[in-house]
Design an enzyme around this catalytic site. Sequence first.
Site, PDB file in Angstrom:
ATOM      1  NE  ARG A  78      -5.388 -13.538  12.925  1.00 19.88           N
ATOM      2  CZ  ARG A  78      -5.763 -13.234  11.702  1.00 19.88           C
ATOM      3  NH1 ARG A  78      -5.059 -13.640  10.662  1.00 19.88           N
ATOM      4  NH2 ARG A  78      -6.843 -12.531  11.488  1.00 19.88           N
ATOM      5  CE  LYS A 119      -5.794  -0.486  -3.578  1.00 21.92           C
ATOM      6  NZ  LYS A 119      -5.010  -1.608  -4.130  1.00 21.92           N
ATOM      7  CG  HIS A 146       1.541   2.610  -3.004  1.00 20.54           C
ATOM      8  ND1 HIS A 146       0.422   1.882  -3.325  1.00 20.54           N
ATOM      9  CD2 HIS A 146       2.411   2.407  -4.019  1.00 20.54           C
ATOM     10  CE1 HIS A 146       0.621   1.269  -4.475  1.00 20.54           C
ATOM     11  NE2 HIS A 146       1.816   1.561  -4.923  1.00 20.54           N
ATOM     12  CE  LYS A 185       3.734   4.517  -7.187  1.00 20.46           C
ATOM     13  NZ  LYS A 185       4.687   3.426  -7.215  1.00 20.46           N
ATOM     14  CD  GLU A 226       0.152  -3.461 -11.590  1.00 15.96           C
ATOM     15  OE1 GLU A 226       0.966  -3.748 -10.710  1.00 15.96           O
ATOM     16  OE2 GLU A 226      -1.058  -3.683 -11.489  1.00 15.96           O
ATOM     17  CG  ASP A 233      -5.815  -3.874  -7.392  1.00 18.60           C
ATOM     18  OD1 ASP A 233      -5.647  -3.846  -6.151  1.00 18.60           O
ATOM     19  OD2 ASP A 233      -4.908  -4.133  -8.194  1.00 18.60           O
ATOM     20  CG  HIS A 240      -3.285   3.382  -6.930  1.00 18.97           C
ATOM     21  ND1 HIS A 240      -3.163   3.683  -5.599  1.00 18.97           N
ATOM     22  CD2 HIS A 240      -3.029   2.048  -7.012  1.00 18.97           C
ATOM     23  CE1 HIS A 240      -2.846   2.588  -4.917  1.00 18.97           C
ATOM     24  NE2 HIS A 240      -2.769   1.579  -5.757  1.00 18.97           N
ATOM     25  CE  LYS A 243      -2.903  -6.913 -10.819  1.00 18.31           C
ATOM     26  NZ  LYS A 243      -1.874  -6.042 -10.201  1.00 18.31           N
TER      27      LYS A 243
HETATM   28  C1  BG6 Z   1      -1.613  -1.855  -5.507  1.00 21.64           C
HETATM   29  C2  BG6 Z   1      -2.479  -2.878  -6.195  1.00 21.64           C
HETATM   30  O1  BG6 Z   1      -2.397  -0.923  -4.829  1.00 21.64           O
HETATM   31  O2  BG6 Z   1      -0.816  -1.201  -6.466  1.00 21.64           O
HETATM   32  C3  BG6 Z   1      -1.652  -3.863  -6.985  1.00 21.64           C
HETATM   33  O3  BG6 Z   1      -3.253  -3.571  -5.234  1.00 21.64           O
HETATM   34  C4  BG6 Z   1      -0.715  -3.136  -7.913  1.00 21.64           C
HETATM   35  O4  BG6 Z   1      -2.479  -4.760  -7.711  1.00 21.64           O
HETATM   36  C5  BG6 Z   1       0.058  -2.052  -7.171  1.00 21.64           C
HETATM   37  O5  BG6 Z   1       0.173  -4.083  -8.459  1.00 21.64           O
HETATM   38  C6  BG6 Z   1       0.850  -1.194  -8.128  1.00 21.64           C
HETATM   39  O6  BG6 Z   1       1.680  -0.347  -7.390  1.00 21.64           O
HETATM   40  P1  BG6 Z   1       3.077   0.119  -7.992  1.00 21.64           P
HETATM   41  O7  BG6 Z   1       3.613   1.083  -6.984  1.00 21.64           O
HETATM   42  O8  BG6 Z   1       3.905  -1.112  -8.150  1.00 21.64           O
HETATM   43  O9  BG6 Z   1       2.739   0.753  -9.306  1.00 21.64           O
END
Ligand code: BG6
Length: 526
Positions: free
Chosen positions: A69, A184, A214, A218, A252, A271, A276, A376
């Site tokens: 945009r 996602k 993602h 890995k 995390e 999330d 994942h 988190k």
């Molecule tokens: C994302 C989440 O999909 O994955 C985030 O939305 C999270 O909240 C992240 O922090 C973690 O990914 P990674 O690769 O840093 O473990």
Amino acid sequence: MTVSVEVPAVVHGGDAPALAQPLRRGDACTVVIFGAAGDLAKRKLFPALFHLQCDGLLHEDFALVGVGRDPMTEEAFRQLIYESARDADDPSPAGEIDDEAWARFAPRLSYVQGEFTASATYAALGERLGVIESARRQSDGRLFYLAIPPSIYTGTITHLERSGVAERVNRRSTRPWVRLVIEKPFGHDLQTAKALNRTVRKAFAEHQVYRIDHYLGKETVQNLMVFRFANSIFEPVWNRHHIHHVQITAAETVGVEHRAGYYEDAGVVRDMFQNHLLQLMCLTAMEPPVAFQADAVRDEKIKVLRAIRRFSAAEMHDYSVRGQYGAGSIKGAAVPGYREEPNVDPSSDTATWAGLRLLVDNWRWQGVPFFLRSGKRMPRRVSEIAVQFREPPHLMFPLDQGKTITPNVIAIRVQPEEGISLAFDIKVPGVGVRMTAAKMDFSYAEAFGKAAHSAYETLLLDCMVGDATLFTRGDAVEAAWEVVDPVIEAWRDKDPEHFPNYAAGTWGPAIADEFIARDGARWRQP
Ligand code: BG6
């Protein structure tokens, strides 16, 4: 303990990565990124594409078109990408840039400005693609990447189709390929995921759609398949006869950061679990696929999701536990509680930590709990899959007072120090029999050096060569929502625990220890 590793020979030439494998170069294609000035593009996609360029993995007829945009000149857009590539520290350290590779990359980048829901944007994009493609000797395809807020997925997909910029292409067609990559969250719950799948399928055939997670890019996650199915010693013990339980952790240290707008509504289950963690569980629990091909692997994964036992709201206590972080400290620095974070409701009931106990109702896994946990503001950033084996049926060795035997555990570390370890008991040298724990450890970094590719590079390259093995199929996305939706609903209808119930910098709420102890297990602190 050291593990010796045979490093395979380099297959492609040029400035090849340390870990050489038969990497395929991307097709001659144009990657179109919607959301080109956004966070994901800047932090992950641009650095990944540039790194593929550095590794010689982009076709000489590769082009990138950003759609956004913000008004931006072509030069400003190139500068944005340059800075993103320079500042990213995955996989090469921030601050470094390969000038020669940049000189080859920069001319391939262009920008189209416009609203994602305005027809004029697609007319301009179509024109730009036409110009790029007519200058090529060969044109294999168009890859559309939606790095935009999910609320505008539907509008964008519909415009792509109606404008003719993207078209449905039959699997056996000789026309250039067209693919769509969707980030996602894919839907907000089962109903919205189904609706999004319907929109997607109106415009594209399933084989054209790449739902990206993602985590699946890995290195260790992919290695899990090799570990399980290219070795014959693990399979005979990979079942309920030998395994006591499985723990899958994604911890995390970061808090909600600047994402309160999204996270307040999403919470940890949407999330991290819907995508994942359930994907990691599928790879751990699935039956051996007949081939390392997209549908063969995905067919096995979805069977796991369908076999996960469903539980009612009344039983939720036995299957789930949740938490929210309060103020505390991370690596010695004081950090605020979730409710004090910017743009978070001071009385928010959003869970930032969750533990699920999932049972897989099939022959292999009957009675083996899978504990999934993510949060988190935990003390360490670590993701791993730990498979804990049963104790020997009879122990003939004396144990020291108050000591228990160390269970055998295979731990597959996804990050940060990727590797695989096996814990077992040994005799302490000397007179008499005393036992202690030992560990065999394989570390990717020690064997191969730092990872050569980030997860996004692996996945983007897969999109460019048409390998969907590591992407989630539409039916699996829906099946995953079927697993987590009841948890989210039950939590919504029930008063939450006394939030906050764990301090930042700790492993989670105390009730979680009691939760896992009911199965005779303890959370690991990896
Ligand atoms: C994302 C989440 O999909 O994955 C985030 O939305 C999270 O909240 C992240 O922090 C973690 O990914 P990674 O690769 O840093 O473990």
